[in-house]
Design a protein around this motif. Sequence first.
Motif, PDB file in Angstrom:
ATOM      1  N   GLY A   1       0.796  -1.215   0.000  1.00  9.43           N
ATOM      2  CA  GLY A   1       0.000   0.000   0.000  1.00  9.43           C
ATOM      3  C   GLY A   1       0.829   1.265   0.000  1.00  9.43           C
ATOM      4  O   GLY A   1       0.347   2.331  -0.367  1.00  9.43           O
ATOM      5  N   GLN A   2       2.088   1.149   0.384  1.00  7.00           N
ATOM      6  CA  GLN A   2       2.967   2.316   0.511  1.00  7.00           C
ATOM      7  C   GLN A   2       3.807   2.598  -0.734  1.00  7.00           C
ATOM      8  O   GLN A   2       4.251   3.714  -0.944  1.00  7.00           O
ATOM      9  N   VAL A   3       4.040   1.565  -1.524  1.00  4.97           N
ATOM     10  CA  VAL A   3       4.953   1.680  -2.667  1.00  4.97           C
ATOM     11  C   VAL A   3       4.143   1.803  -3.954  1.00  4.97           C
ATOM     12  O   VAL A   3       3.204   1.038  -4.175  1.00  4.97           O
TER      13      VAL A   3
ATOM     14  N   ARG B   1      -2.051   8.734   1.361  1.00  3.41           N
ATOM     15  CA  ARG B   1      -1.002   9.346   2.178  1.00  3.41           C
ATOM     16  C   ARG B   1      -0.103   8.237   2.708  1.00  3.41           C
ATOM     17  O   ARG B   1      -0.575   7.308   3.360  1.00  3.41           O
ATOM     18  N   ARG B   2       1.176   8.370   2.436  1.00  4.30           N
ATOM     19  CA  ARG B   2       2.111   7.359   2.929  1.00  4.30           C
ATOM     20  C   ARG B   2       2.250   7.489   4.445  1.00  4.30           C
ATOM     21  O   ARG B   2       2.301   8.583   4.979  1.00  4.30           O
ATOM     22  N   LEU B   3       2.326   6.351   5.091  1.00  6.92           N
ATOM     23  CA  LEU B   3       2.467   6.319   6.540  1.00  6.92           C
ATOM     24  C   LEU B   3       3.902   6.624   6.953  1.00  6.92           C
ATOM     25  O   LEU B   3       4.847   6.233   6.262  1.00  6.92           O
ATOM     26  N   THR B   4       4.050   7.282   8.094  1.00  8.72           N
ATOM     27  CA  THR B   4       5.381   7.423   8.669  1.00  8.72           C
ATOM     28  C   THR B   4       5.845   6.031   9.090  1.00  8.72           C
ATOM     29  O   THR B   4       5.019   5.102   9.197  1.00  8.72           O
TER      30      THR B   4
ATOM     31  N   LEU C   1      13.337   2.887  -2.987  1.00 14.34           N
ATOM     32  CA  LEU C   1      12.218   2.709  -2.063  1.00 14.34           C
ATOM     33  C   LEU C   1      12.324   3.687  -0.896  1.00 14.34           C
ATOM     34  O   LEU C   1      11.340   4.309  -0.505  1.00 14.34           O
ATOM     35  N   LEU C   2      13.519   3.832  -0.356  1.00 17.85           N
ATOM     36  CA  LEU C   2      13.711   4.728   0.775  1.00 17.85           C
ATOM     37  C   LEU C   2      13.500   6.186   0.377  1.00 17.85           C
ATOM     38  O   LEU C   2      13.033   6.986   1.184  1.00 17.85           O
ATOM     39  N   ASN C   3      13.826   6.522  -0.867  1.00 12.63           N
ATOM     40  CA  ASN C   3      13.563   7.885  -1.345  1.00 12.63           C
ATOM     41  C   ASN C   3      12.074   8.126  -1.535  1.00 12.63           C
ATOM     42  O   ASN C   3      11.608   9.256  -1.428  1.00 12.63           O
ATOM     43  N   LEU C   4      11.340   7.080  -1.820  1.00  6.39           N
ATOM     44  CA  LEU C   4       9.895   7.174  -2.032  1.00  6.39           C
ATOM     45  C   LEU C   4       9.139   7.273  -0.701  1.00  6.39           C
ATOM     46  O   LEU C   4       8.140   7.976  -0.597  1.00  6.39           O
ATOM     47  N   LEU C   5       9.625   6.574   0.299  1.00  6.73           N
ATOM     48  CA  LEU C   5       8.952   6.496   1.597  1.00  6.73           C
ATOM     49  C   LEU C   5       9.359   7.668   2.495  1.00  6.73           C
ATOM     50  O   LEU C   5      10.432   8.238   2.314  1.00  6.73           O
ATOM     51  N   PRO C   6       8.515   8.020   3.467  1.00  5.55           N
ATOM     52  CA  PRO C   6       8.882   9.094   4.408  1.00  5.55           C
ATOM     53  C   PRO C   6      10.136   8.722   5.202  1.00  5.55           C
ATOM     54  O   PRO C   6      10.491   7.546   5.321  1.00  5.55           O
ATOM     55  N   PRO C   7      10.802   9.718   5.790  1.00  5.41           N
ATOM     56  CA  PRO C   7      11.978   9.430   6.629  1.00  5.41           C
ATOM     57  C   PRO C   7      11.619   8.453   7.747  1.00  5.41           C
ATOM     58  O   PRO C   7      10.489   8.424   8.227  1.00  5.41           O
ATOM     59  N   GLY C   8      12.593   7.659   8.147  1.00  7.30           N
ATOM     60  CA  GLY C   8      12.393   6.731   9.251  1.00  7.30           C
ATOM     61  C   GLY C   8      12.343   5.273   8.843  1.00  7.30           C
ATOM     62  O   GLY C   8      12.437   4.388   9.684  1.00  7.30           O
ATOM     63  N   TYR C   9      12.229   4.999   7.557  1.00  4.88           N
ATOM     64  CA  TYR C   9      12.122   3.618   7.096  1.00  4.88           C
ATOM     65  C   TYR C   9      13.481   2.917   6.981  1.00  4.88           C
ATOM     66  O   TYR C   9      13.545   1.697   6.978  1.00  4.88           O
ATOM     67  N   ALA C  10      14.563   3.672   6.877  1.00  5.81           N
ATOM     68  CA  ALA C  10      15.875   3.053   6.649  1.00  5.81           C
ATOM     69  C   ALA C  10      16.203   2.017   7.720  1.00  5.81           C
ATOM     70  O   ALA C  10      16.661   0.921   7.403  1.00  5.81           O
ATOM     71  N   LEU C  11      15.956   2.352   8.972  1.00  6.67           N
ATOM     72  CA  LEU C  11      16.246   1.401  10.054  1.00  6.67           C
ATOM     73  C   LEU C  11      15.431   0.125   9.911  1.00  6.67           C
ATOM     74  O   LEU C  11      15.906  -0.960  10.244  1.00  6.67           O
TER      75      LEU C  11
END
Length: 132
Positions: A35-37, A65-68, A111-121
Amino acid sequence: MRWSELIEAVRESGQYATAAEAERVTRAVLSALGGQVVGDERVDLAGRLPAEAARVIADEVPVVRRLTAPEFVESVALRLDGATPATARWDVSSVLTTLARAVDEELVDRLLNLLPPGYALLFGRAELAPAA
């Protein structure tokens, strides 16, 4: 990579007792991720995963809206009976870290550039803050 290999890798990463538990968690996390990608990243991700994983991702309607990252973990907790935010964080990290190893780094970067900050971890990467 076959579906059974993905499940086994998640089982090992998350230290799940059974393949069935690892599969349940994998389906929940991939479904939430689906749902996020969107766009090319969604197509490329599905194309680099086993057909079963691609279907789980593709079956989800992209969100408006993408989730944090914390909201994403919460959404996974709601999909898993008995999950808490802490156990869901473990589950998400187990699946997404395995996913990051299964696809190339360039796709994970996208993917990380597409998603909000915080997903890298969640993908098993350090998230560096830009210099002030």
